[in-house]
Design an enzyme around this catalytic site. Structure first.
Site, PDB file in Angstrom:
ATOM      1  N   THR A   1      -6.605  17.658  -5.451  1.00 15.82           N
ATOM      2  CA  THR A   1      -6.778  16.822  -4.507  1.00 15.82           C
ATOM      3  C   THR A   1      -8.266  16.192  -4.280  1.00 15.82           C
ATOM      4  OG1 THR A   1      -6.362  16.208  -1.960  1.00 15.82           O
ATOM      5  CG2 THR A   1      -6.919  18.480  -2.700  1.00 15.82           C
TER       6      THR A   1
ATOM      7  N   THR B   1      -4.054  14.188   0.274  1.00 12.31           N
ATOM      8  CA  THR B   1      -2.981  13.893  -0.783  1.00 12.31           C
ATOM      9  C   THR B   1      -2.225  15.442  -0.709  1.00 12.31           C
ATOM     10  OG1 THR B   1      -4.366  12.372  -1.824  1.00 12.31           O
ATOM     11  CG2 THR B   1      -2.794  13.695  -3.199  1.00 12.31           C
TER      12      THR B   1
ATOM     13  N   ASP C   1      -6.419   9.904  -9.744  1.00  8.24           N
ATOM     14  CA  ASP C   1      -6.021  10.847 -10.557  1.00  8.24           C
ATOM     15  C   ASP C   1      -4.443  11.361 -10.233  1.00  8.24           C
ATOM     16  OD1 ASP C   1      -6.691  11.756  -7.715  1.00  8.24           O
ATOM     17  OD2 ASP C   1      -6.469  13.990  -8.870  1.00  8.24           O
TER      18      ASP C   1
ATOM     19  N   ARG D   1      -7.069  -0.178  -7.356  1.00  8.61           N
ATOM     20  CA  ARG D   1      -7.713   1.048  -7.813  1.00  8.61           C
ATOM     21  C   ARG D   1      -6.702   2.032  -8.080  1.00  8.61           C
ATOM     22  NH1 ARG D   1      -7.762   6.383  -5.614  1.00  8.61           N
ATOM     23  NH2 ARG D   1      -9.630   7.446  -6.537  1.00  8.61           N
ATOM     24  N   VAL D   2      -6.557   3.026  -8.941  1.00 10.69           N
ATOM     25  CA  VAL D   2      -5.700   3.953  -9.086  1.00 10.69           C
ATOM     26  C   VAL D   2      -6.468   5.298  -9.504  1.00 10.69           C
ATOM     27  CG1 VAL D   2      -3.837   5.095 -10.478  1.00 10.69           C
ATOM     28  CG2 VAL D   2      -3.692   2.486 -10.182  1.00 10.69           C
TER      29      VAL D   2
HETATM   30  C1  SD4 Z   1      -7.177   9.833  -5.259  1.00  9.80           C
HETATM   31  N1  SD4 Z   1      -6.782  12.187  -5.309  1.00  9.80           N
HETATM   32  O1  SD4 Z   1      -6.583   8.876  -5.117  1.00  9.80           O
HETATM   33  C2  SD4 Z   1      -6.626  11.021  -4.641  1.00  9.80           C
HETATM   34  C3  SD4 Z   1      -7.051  11.179  -3.285  1.00  9.80           C
HETATM   35  C4  SD4 Z   1      -6.780  12.468  -2.685  1.00  9.80           C
HETATM   36  O2  SD4 Z   1      -6.746  13.640  -0.680  1.00  9.80           O
HETATM   37  O3  SD4 Z   1      -6.515  13.326  -3.152  1.00  9.80           O
HETATM   38  N2  SD4 Z   1      -6.790  12.282  -1.454  1.00  9.80           N
HETATM   39  O4  SD4 Z   1      -8.253   9.842  -5.570  1.00  9.80           O
END
Ligand code: SD4
Length: 329
Positions: free
Chosen positions: A242, A191, A222, A219-220
């Site tokens: 992330t 991310t 952060d 699903r969502v």
């Molecule tokens: C999430 N924080 O959807 C994101 C995933 C992520 O690197 O950061 N991946 O939870």
């Protein structure tokens, strides 16, 4: 901005400081401090992002160096990763949910606290750009699912197929067992959260992701949640995250880090405290990764994570650096 211009600005500023009259009162001293702060602000555009996204930070820096705004810089930097089919956690090429649908989350926030986000949106290549449209063209902060997608079409975004052959192949493989366990630092952790300060001292941030691979439909995490995956306060600084979003949401991680900086912590100290709060709630768990990065008004940066292996990239007039982050474990 060309280095030449920085030097020009810095000598002009220095000249201003030298010609400052003798300080005779507390009021004058306070005024002098403001001059100094203003000077620092205008001299050091900088961008910082999660992971080693060299092309993204290079793009953001190109915008900043040309005198562009931090808002344009973070958006354009994030767009680089959204368009990269080899990044399987952002934009086109992202890994799908368990039904095989790629759903994207993104948000953006500017120096005035304006923000926009899209959640669980399909078929649009640049969710961060739609998030910016939500921020600028609607009275809302968040649009989700079909509504976000519909809004994007109204704004001229094209319908695209986000599922690449590679991501489809891996998903079909996963379906054979459905025993999915993320590999720390590899799967689920690309991310991009990106922060920037421009030549006017304005801070902005953006965060964009396809979320956890093979997540439940709907699903969502952060990443599109202001305060969790991203927070900007132009008086103080900004932070972004992330990793496993559920844990970041529980601690409102990015807002927490900015507030810790408000209380006097450096970006590094604030990120460390943010991770420690999460670990205090997860005493028996060591099987997940979270990385935070932060920047303060002076352009100082920091990063901290749970597992070794997280890095963050900075780009300023001093050059571009991939910084290995310190870790809790
Ligand atoms: C999430 N924080 O959807 C994101 C995933 C992520 O690197 O950061 N991946 O939870």
């Amino acid at each position: 901005m060309q280095r030449r211009n920085f030097l020009k600005n810095s000598s002009a500023a220095a000249a201003g400081l030298i010609s400052t009259p003798l300080i005779t009162s507390c009021k004058d001293q306070a005024a002098a401090k403001i001059v100094e702060t203003e000077t620092t602000k205008t001299l050091h555009p900088i961008t910082i992002c999660t992971w080693n996204f060299e092309n993204a930070t290079a793009k953001a820096w190109e915008v900043l160096a040309a005198g562009g705004s931090s808002l344009d810089a973070v958006q354009q930097g994030a767009m680089v990763e959204e368009a990269d089919v080899n990044n399987q956690t952002v934009g086109v090429g992202g890994r799908p949910d368990r039904n095989g649908n790629v759903t994207l989350d993104a948000c953006i926030m500017d120096k005035d606290g304006n923000c926009g986000a899209v959640l669980c949106m399909q078929h649009i290549a640049s969710p961060v750009s739609v998030a910016r449209k939500v921020m600028e063209d609607t009275p809302h902060v968040m649009l989700a699912g079909r509504g976000a997608e519909q809004f994007a079409y109204e704004k001229g975004f094209k319908k695209v197929n986000l599922l690449t052959e590679q991501s489809k192949k891996e998903w079909l493989e996963w379906k054979k067992t459905s025993e999915y366990k993320p590999i720390i630092n590899i799967e689920n952790h690309d991310t991009i959260g990106i922060l920037a300060i421009d030549k006017n001292g304005a801070i902005s941030g953006a965060c964009t992701t396809s979320g956890m691979a093979y997540k439940y439909a709907g699903r969502v995490g952060d990443s599109p949640i202001i305060g969790a995956g991203l927070f900007v306060d132009n008086e103080i600084g900004a932070a972004t995250a992330t990793g496993v979003g559920e844990e970041v949401v529980r601690t409102v991680g990015s807002f927490l880090i900015v507030e810790l900086m408000r209380q006097g912590k450096s970006p590094q100290e604030a990120c460390e405290e943010g991770v420690k709060r999460i670990m205090a709630k997860n005493k028996d768990r060591t099987d997940f990764q979270i990385g935070f990065i932060a920047i303060n008004k002076k352009g100082e940066t920091g990063g901290y994570c749970i597992q070794p292996g997280f890095t963050y990239r900075t780009y300023s007039e001093d050059g571009h650096v991939n910084n290995p982050s310190k870790s809790f474990l």
